[in-house]
Design an enzyme around this catalytic site. Sequence first.
Site: not given
Ligand code: PPE
Length: 312
Positions: A158
Amino acid sequence: MKPTEKIWHNGRFMDWHDAKIHVLSHVVSYGSSVFEGIRCYSTPSGPAIFRLPEHIRRMVDSAKIYRIDNVGYTREELCNAIVELVRVNRMTSCYIRPIVLRGYGEMGVNGTRNPLDVYLACWEWGQYLGEEALAEGVDVCVSSWTRIAPNTLPALSKAGANYMNSQLIKMEAVANGYSEGIALDAAGYVSEGSGENIFVVRDGKILTPALGASVLPGITRDTVIKLAGDLGIPVVEAIVPRELLYIADEVFFSGTAAEITPIRSVDRITIGKGRRGPVAEALQKEFFAIVNGTKRDRYGWLSLVETPQPVA
Ligand code: PPE
């Protein structure tokens, strides 16, 4: 964004407004950061941080992929500091953003000799995809942008730089009147949203793109897989062709910010009945019961934040 009081930097708390970096920090030119997004929910036992150790583990993994073997703090130290962060800012619920970045020192692409800076911040963050999103569902498009390809930017990390791709997806979607865009992977199969994982329901089965489809290994994705299993709904990690979205009974997003958000149309094609479907609703119900502390935390997903009790 409404400021909170304190931000943690390299082991100590500083005022929100003092958490600044030098413009020539490595991260500014070269995008060298890894970060997390974590939610803390209000429960009858006080603020509770959702799946904190899992998020911190992913951040350490994200760093390791970029040859950062040691972020300078153990996972336990980081978890404890985050609990303390929520406590000192007196938050009842909030969104938490830990960041590891390559800082100020040398110039040039190789940042391995630059100092690392670790920041932990939190603030209030409401519904990610709009007020009505959780109940009504959102309208999304398939992006004209492809998700980061294998062996270019590693999707399991990430990293801040990944979000340049996400920004292209999101900005295009919003410019065209959609709430969010779904990116296809380099092979043309469904990958994920700009900031969410994606699930497709058809004939009582749930499908989600496998980790090889350039997706972030979402903590909420894992949560959905576990909760669906408990509800007796099989989940398959699979190759998902774009057109399966259009003929699905339901499609929904998962993410820390987006939580579990139903999708009611893709490319203006109505999905199912054009509103939140029963599978998304059942998963939301279970998810929110756990994070809001109204149902037993059977997986030990909540880290409670002890807040000082007012003296009676
Ligand atoms: N894919 C991506 C590309 C992504 O950024 C997130 C989280 C997810 C999947 C889901 O992952 P998880 O949060 O572990 O379930 N995106 C974060 C960033 C948001 C932002 O705009 O900044 C979030 O949801 O916190």
